[in-house]
Design a protein around this motif. Structure first.
Motif, PDB file in Angstrom:
ATOM      1  N   ALA A 195       0.789  -1.235  -0.185  1.00  0.00           N
ATOM      2  CA  ALA A 195      -0.084   0.159   0.041  1.00  0.00           C
ATOM      3  C   ALA A 195       0.972   1.328   0.033  1.00  0.00           C
ATOM      4  O   ALA A 195       0.705   2.133  -0.746  1.00  0.00           O
ATOM      5  CB  ALA A 195      -1.107   0.076   1.196  1.00  0.00           C
ATOM      6  N   ARG A 196       1.828   1.272   0.698  1.00  0.00           N
ATOM      7  CA  ARG A 196       2.774   2.533   0.814  1.00  0.00           C
ATOM      8  C   ARG A 196       3.394   2.623  -0.522  1.00  0.00           C
ATOM      9  O   ARG A 196       3.526   3.604  -0.751  1.00  0.00           O
ATOM     10  CB  ARG A 196       4.080   2.398   2.006  1.00  0.00           C
ATOM     11  CG  ARG A 196       3.371   2.627   3.301  1.00  0.00           C
ATOM     12  CD  ARG A 196       4.485   2.688   4.195  1.00  0.00           C
ATOM     13  NE  ARG A 196       5.217   1.371   4.556  1.00  0.00           N
ATOM     14  CZ  ARG A 196       4.809   0.612   5.651  1.00  0.00           C
ATOM     15  NH1 ARG A 196       3.844   1.075   6.438  1.00  0.00           N
ATOM     16  NH2 ARG A 196       5.357  -0.822   5.985  1.00  0.00           N
ATOM     17  N   ARG A 197       3.849   1.469  -1.139  1.00  0.00           N
ATOM     18  CA  ARG A 197       4.565   1.573  -2.440  1.00  0.00           C
ATOM     19  C   ARG A 197       3.683   2.074  -3.457  1.00  0.00           C
ATOM     20  O   ARG A 197       4.078   2.836  -4.307  1.00  0.00           O
ATOM     21  CB  ARG A 197       5.266   0.293  -2.755  1.00  0.00           C
ATOM     22  CG  ARG A 197       6.488  -0.095  -1.956  1.00  0.00           C
ATOM     23  CD  ARG A 197       7.275  -1.179  -2.181  1.00  0.00           C
ATOM     24  NE  ARG A 197       8.209  -1.619  -1.309  1.00  0.00           N
ATOM     25  CZ  ARG A 197       9.383  -2.536  -1.671  1.00  0.00           C
ATOM     26  NH1 ARG A 197       9.306  -3.089  -2.668  1.00  0.00           N
ATOM     27  NH2 ARG A 197      10.215  -2.673  -0.845  1.00  0.00           N
ATOM     28  N   ASP A 198       2.429   1.525  -3.416  1.00  0.00           N
ATOM     29  CA  ASP A 198       1.603   2.045  -4.262  1.00  0.00           C
ATOM     30  C   ASP A 198       1.140   3.586  -4.183  1.00  0.00           C
ATOM     31  O   ASP A 198       1.174   4.250  -5.381  1.00  0.00           O
ATOM     32  CB  ASP A 198       0.287   1.198  -4.286  1.00  0.00           C
ATOM     33  CG  ASP A 198       0.333  -0.149  -4.922  1.00  0.00           C
ATOM     34  OD1 ASP A 198       1.233  -0.490  -5.507  1.00  0.00           O
ATOM     35  OD2 ASP A 198      -0.711  -1.131  -4.469  1.00  0.00           O
ATOM     36  N   ALA A 199       1.096   4.198  -2.993  1.00  0.00           N
ATOM     37  CA  ALA A 199       0.767   5.354  -2.757  1.00  0.00           C
ATOM     38  C   ALA A 199       2.026   6.363  -3.326  1.00  0.00           C
ATOM     39  O   ALA A 199       1.771   7.453  -3.852  1.00  0.00           O
ATOM     40  CB  ALA A 199       0.430   5.615  -1.374  1.00  0.00           C
TER      41      ALA A 199
END
Length: 273
Positions: free
Chosen positions: A53-57
Protein backbone atom coordinates in the motif's frame (compact mmCIF):
# COMPACT_ATOMS: atom_id res chain seq x y z
CA UNK A 1 15.60 -2.39 24.97
CA UNK A 2 12.06 -1.14 25.58
CA UNK A 3 9.17 -3.38 24.58
CA UNK A 4 7.99 -0.51 22.39
CA UNK A 5 11.23 -0.44 20.43
CA UNK A 6 12.22 -2.50 17.41
CA UNK A 7 15.50 -4.41 17.55
CA UNK A 8 18.11 -2.23 15.76
CA UNK A 9 19.53 -5.33 14.06
CA UNK A 10 16.09 -6.04 12.59
CA UNK A 11 15.79 -2.44 11.38
CA UNK A 12 19.18 -2.79 9.68
CA UNK A 13 18.09 -5.95 7.88
CA UNK A 14 14.80 -4.35 6.82
CA UNK A 15 16.68 -1.38 5.37
CA UNK A 16 19.04 -3.64 3.44
CA UNK A 17 15.97 -5.31 1.94
CA UNK A 18 14.52 -1.86 1.16
CA UNK A 19 11.76 -2.48 3.69
CA UNK A 20 12.85 0.19 6.16
CA UNK A 21 9.43 1.80 6.33
CA UNK A 22 8.04 -1.40 7.85
CA UNK A 23 9.95 -0.57 11.03
CA UNK A 24 7.84 2.54 11.70
CA UNK A 25 4.67 0.46 12.21
CA UNK A 26 6.18 -2.92 13.05
CA UNK A 27 5.72 -2.76 16.85
CA UNK A 28 2.15 -1.50 16.45
CA UNK A 29 1.35 -4.34 14.04
CA UNK A 30 2.90 -6.96 16.32
CA UNK A 31 0.78 -5.75 19.24
CA UNK A 32 -2.32 -5.88 17.03
CA UNK A 33 -1.43 -9.41 15.93
CA UNK A 34 -1.03 -10.50 19.56
CA UNK A 35 -4.34 -8.91 20.50
CA UNK A 36 -6.15 -10.67 17.67
CA UNK A 37 -4.25 -13.97 18.12
CA UNK A 38 -2.92 -13.88 14.58
CA UNK A 39 -0.65 -16.59 13.27
CA UNK A 40 2.76 -15.87 11.79
CA UNK A 41 1.50 -16.04 8.21
CA UNK A 42 -1.33 -13.60 8.96
CA UNK A 43 1.10 -11.16 10.57
CA UNK A 44 3.50 -11.43 7.63
CA UNK A 45 0.65 -10.88 5.18
CA UNK A 46 -0.48 -7.78 7.10
CA UNK A 47 3.05 -6.33 7.15
CA UNK A 48 3.64 -6.95 3.46
CA UNK A 49 0.19 -5.59 2.58
CA UNK A 50 1.11 -2.40 4.44
CA UNK A 51 4.31 -2.16 2.38
CA UNK A 52 2.49 -2.75 -0.90
CA UNK A 53 0.00 0.00 0.00
CA UNK A 54 2.85 2.39 0.83
CA UNK A 55 4.64 1.65 -2.42
CA UNK A 56 1.46 2.02 -4.45
CA UNK A 57 0.78 5.39 -2.80
CA UNK A 58 4.35 6.52 -3.44
CA UNK A 59 4.16 5.47 -7.10
CA UNK A 60 0.84 7.29 -7.48
CA UNK A 61 2.28 10.45 -5.91
CA UNK A 62 5.20 10.28 -8.34
CA UNK A 63 2.92 9.89 -11.35
CA UNK A 64 0.81 12.84 -10.16
CA UNK A 65 3.94 14.97 -9.80
CA UNK A 66 5.25 14.04 -13.26
CA UNK A 67 1.81 14.66 -14.77
CA UNK A 68 1.65 18.20 -13.41
CA UNK A 69 -1.75 17.72 -11.79
CA UNK A 70 -3.11 20.03 -9.11
CA UNK A 71 -2.89 18.02 -5.85
CA UNK A 72 -6.07 19.66 -4.51
CA UNK A 73 -8.27 18.92 -7.52
CA UNK A 74 -9.34 15.38 -6.68
CA UNK A 75 -12.77 13.87 -7.12
CA UNK A 76 -13.23 13.23 -3.39
CA UNK A 77 -12.64 16.95 -2.68
CA UNK A 78 -15.25 18.16 -5.17
CA UNK A 79 -17.81 20.38 -3.46
CA UNK A 80 -21.13 18.67 -4.15
CA UNK A 81 -23.03 21.81 -3.11
CA UNK A 82 -21.63 23.69 -6.11
CA UNK A 83 -24.36 25.25 -8.21
CA UNK A 84 -23.38 23.51 -11.42
CA UNK A 85 -25.13 20.81 -13.39
CA UNK A 86 -23.81 17.97 -15.50
CA UNK A 87 -24.62 14.39 -16.40
CA UNK A 88 -23.78 12.56 -13.16
CA UNK A 89 -24.27 9.19 -14.81
CA UNK A 90 -21.71 10.10 -17.44
CA UNK A 91 -19.26 11.31 -14.78
CA UNK A 92 -19.69 8.00 -12.97
CA UNK A 93 -18.84 6.18 -16.17
CA UNK A 94 -15.79 8.35 -16.78
CA UNK A 95 -14.46 7.78 -13.25
CA UNK A 96 -14.47 4.05 -13.96
CA UNK A 97 -11.80 4.90 -16.58
CA UNK A 98 -13.42 2.70 -19.20
CA UNK A 99 -12.73 5.43 -21.76
CA UNK A 100 -9.00 4.94 -21.17
CA UNK A 101 -9.19 1.22 -21.76
CA UNK A 102 -11.13 1.85 -24.98
CA UNK A 103 -8.80 4.70 -26.11
CA UNK A 104 -11.68 7.18 -26.25
CA UNK A 105 -11.47 10.90 -25.60
CA UNK A 106 -13.40 13.25 -23.31
CA UNK A 107 -14.23 16.84 -24.17
CA UNK A 108 -15.30 18.94 -21.19
CA UNK A 109 -17.24 22.02 -22.29
CA UNK A 110 -18.62 24.92 -20.29
CA UNK A 111 -18.34 28.62 -19.59
CA UNK A 112 -15.51 30.19 -17.62
CA UNK A 113 -15.01 28.90 -14.07
CA UNK A 114 -17.61 26.12 -13.88
CA UNK A 115 -15.08 23.43 -12.92
CA UNK A 116 -13.78 22.06 -16.22
CA UNK A 117 -10.15 22.16 -15.15
CA UNK A 118 -11.02 20.68 -11.75
CA UNK A 119 -12.79 17.64 -13.17
CA UNK A 120 -10.10 17.12 -15.80
CA UNK A 121 -7.51 17.06 -13.00
CA UNK A 122 -9.73 14.73 -10.96
CA UNK A 123 -9.89 12.20 -13.79
CA UNK A 124 -6.13 12.53 -14.17
CA UNK A 125 -5.65 11.70 -10.49
CA UNK A 126 -7.79 8.57 -10.85
CA UNK A 127 -5.76 7.52 -13.90
CA UNK A 128 -2.51 7.96 -11.95
CA UNK A 129 -3.92 5.91 -9.07
CA UNK A 130 -4.66 3.06 -11.47
CA UNK A 131 -1.16 3.06 -12.94
CA UNK A 132 -1.65 5.10 -16.12
CA UNK A 133 0.87 7.72 -17.23
CA UNK A 134 -0.69 11.18 -17.44
CA UNK A 135 0.38 14.61 -18.66
CA UNK A 136 -1.57 17.79 -17.93
CA UNK A 137 -0.84 20.84 -20.10
CA UNK A 138 -2.48 24.13 -20.92
CA UNK A 139 -3.04 24.10 -24.67
CA UNK A 140 -1.17 27.37 -25.19
CA UNK A 141 1.82 26.09 -23.18
CA UNK A 142 1.93 22.90 -25.25
CA UNK A 143 1.91 24.83 -28.52
CA UNK A 144 4.60 27.18 -27.22
CA UNK A 145 6.79 24.21 -26.23
CA UNK A 146 6.36 22.67 -29.68
CA UNK A 147 7.21 25.99 -31.31
CA UNK A 148 10.39 26.30 -29.25
CA UNK A 149 11.31 22.66 -29.90
CA UNK A 150 11.69 23.45 -33.57
CA UNK A 151 14.61 25.72 -32.72
CA UNK A 152 16.70 22.95 -31.14
CA UNK A 153 15.45 20.10 -33.34
CA UNK A 154 13.69 18.39 -30.44
CA UNK A 155 10.23 18.67 -31.94
CA UNK A 156 9.99 15.00 -32.94
CA UNK A 157 10.97 13.87 -29.43
CA UNK A 158 8.42 16.22 -27.88
CA UNK A 159 5.68 14.99 -30.19
CA UNK A 160 6.54 11.37 -29.34
CA UNK A 161 6.15 12.21 -25.65
CA UNK A 162 2.78 13.82 -26.32
CA UNK A 163 1.48 10.94 -28.42
CA UNK A 164 2.66 8.05 -26.25
CA UNK A 165 1.53 9.08 -22.76
CA UNK A 166 -1.55 7.07 -21.70
CA UNK A 167 -3.67 10.15 -20.97
CA UNK A 168 -2.99 13.63 -22.31
CA UNK A 169 -5.05 16.43 -20.73
CA UNK A 170 -5.22 19.69 -22.69
CA UNK A 171 -6.72 22.55 -20.72
CA UNK A 172 -8.31 25.67 -22.27
CA UNK A 173 -8.09 24.49 -25.86
CA UNK A 174 -9.07 26.82 -28.73
CA UNK A 175 -8.93 30.04 -26.72
CA UNK A 176 -7.02 31.77 -29.51
CA UNK A 177 -6.57 31.30 -33.24
CA UNK A 178 -3.65 29.04 -34.22
CA UNK A 179 -1.09 29.76 -36.91
CA UNK A 180 -0.11 27.31 -39.66
CA UNK A 181 2.48 25.41 -37.61
CA UNK A 182 0.25 25.19 -34.55
CA UNK A 183 -2.64 23.91 -36.67
CA UNK A 184 -0.42 21.18 -38.10
CA UNK A 185 0.78 20.24 -34.60
CA UNK A 186 -2.78 19.83 -33.32
CA UNK A 187 -3.77 17.92 -36.45
CA UNK A 188 -0.89 15.46 -35.94
CA UNK A 189 -1.67 15.13 -32.24
CA UNK A 190 -5.36 14.42 -32.80
CA UNK A 191 -4.59 12.08 -35.69
CA UNK A 192 -1.99 9.97 -33.86
CA UNK A 193 -3.81 9.73 -30.53
CA UNK A 194 -7.29 8.94 -31.83
CA UNK A 195 -7.78 5.19 -31.62
CA UNK A 196 -4.43 4.72 -29.88
CA UNK A 197 -4.58 6.69 -26.62
CA UNK A 198 -7.00 8.94 -24.76
CA UNK A 199 -7.22 12.71 -24.39
CA UNK A 200 -9.24 14.97 -22.14
CA UNK A 201 -9.73 18.42 -23.65
CA UNK A 202 -11.39 21.30 -21.82
CA UNK A 203 -12.70 24.30 -23.72
CA UNK A 204 -14.93 27.32 -23.38
CA UNK A 205 -15.89 26.87 -27.03
CA UNK A 206 -18.11 24.18 -28.49
CA UNK A 207 -16.34 21.80 -30.88
CA UNK A 208 -18.26 23.44 -33.75
CA UNK A 209 -16.40 26.67 -32.98
CA UNK A 210 -12.95 25.04 -33.07
CA UNK A 211 -12.93 25.08 -36.86
CA UNK A 212 -12.40 28.85 -36.93
CA UNK A 213 -9.37 28.54 -34.63
CA UNK A 214 -7.32 26.59 -37.20
CA UNK A 215 -5.26 28.20 -39.94
CA UNK A 216 -6.06 25.44 -42.43
CA UNK A 217 -9.73 24.54 -42.88
CA UNK A 218 -9.09 21.08 -44.34
CA UNK A 219 -6.75 20.13 -41.51
CA UNK A 220 -9.28 21.50 -39.03
CA UNK A 221 -12.15 19.49 -40.46
CA UNK A 222 -10.13 16.27 -40.44
CA UNK A 223 -8.72 16.78 -36.94
CA UNK A 224 -11.98 17.86 -35.32
CA UNK A 225 -14.03 15.17 -37.02
CA UNK A 226 -11.65 12.45 -35.81
CA UNK A 227 -11.55 13.82 -32.29
CA UNK A 228 -15.22 14.58 -31.63
CA UNK A 229 -16.46 11.28 -33.05
CA UNK A 230 -14.21 9.41 -30.62
CA UNK A 231 -15.04 11.61 -27.62
CA UNK A 232 -17.57 11.69 -24.81
CA UNK A 233 -19.18 15.14 -24.52
CA UNK A 234 -19.22 16.24 -20.89
CA UNK A 235 -21.00 19.58 -20.55
CA UNK A 236 -21.00 21.63 -17.34
CA UNK A 237 -23.43 24.49 -16.77
CA UNK A 238 -24.00 26.81 -13.85
CA UNK A 239 -22.18 29.28 -11.62
CA UNK A 240 -18.44 29.63 -11.25
CA UNK A 241 -16.80 27.01 -9.04
CA UNK A 242 -13.69 29.12 -8.47
CA UNK A 243 -14.92 31.00 -5.36
CA UNK A 244 -14.98 27.61 -3.60
CA UNK A 245 -11.25 27.29 -4.27
CA UNK A 246 -10.35 30.59 -2.64
CA UNK A 247 -7.91 30.22 0.27
CA UNK A 248 -9.52 30.48 3.69
CA UNK A 249 -7.97 31.39 7.02
CA UNK A 250 -7.68 28.47 9.40
CA UNK A 251 -10.07 29.38 12.24
CA UNK A 252 -7.94 27.55 14.80
CA UNK A 253 -5.00 29.80 14.03
CA UNK A 254 -6.89 32.99 13.25
CA UNK A 255 -6.47 34.50 16.70
CA UNK A 256 -2.87 33.44 17.19
CA UNK A 257 -0.45 36.36 16.76
CA UNK A 258 2.34 35.95 14.26
CA UNK A 259 5.65 35.07 15.92
CA UNK A 260 7.97 38.03 16.29
CA UNK A 261 10.83 38.01 13.84
CA UNK A 262 14.11 38.04 15.68
CA UNK A 263 16.65 40.53 14.45
CA UNK A 264 19.76 38.77 13.32
CA UNK A 265 22.96 40.05 14.96
CA UNK A 266 25.21 42.08 12.72
CA UNK A 267 28.55 40.51 12.06
CA UNK A 268 31.31 42.79 13.37
CA UNK A 269 33.06 42.83 10.02
CA UNK A 270 29.92 44.12 8.32
CA UNK A 271 29.91 47.30 10.38
CA UNK A 272 31.33 50.39 8.78
CA UNK A 273 33.90 52.32 10.71
Amino acid sequence: MSSNEVDPALVTVLKRLRLGRLATTLRERILLAEKQSMGHEELLLMLLTDEVARRDASATDNRVRVAGLDPNMRIELWDKTAKVSFDKRLLGGLTSLGFLEEHKHVVILGSVGVGKTYLANALGHLACKHGYSVRFLRADAMLRTLRQSRLDNSRDAEMVALTTVDLLILDDFALEAMNKEESRDVYQLFLERTGNASMIVTSNRDTAEWLAMFDDVLLAQSAIDRFKNAAFDFIIEGESYRPRLKPKLDESNAAAPAPARSKLPTHPRSKRR
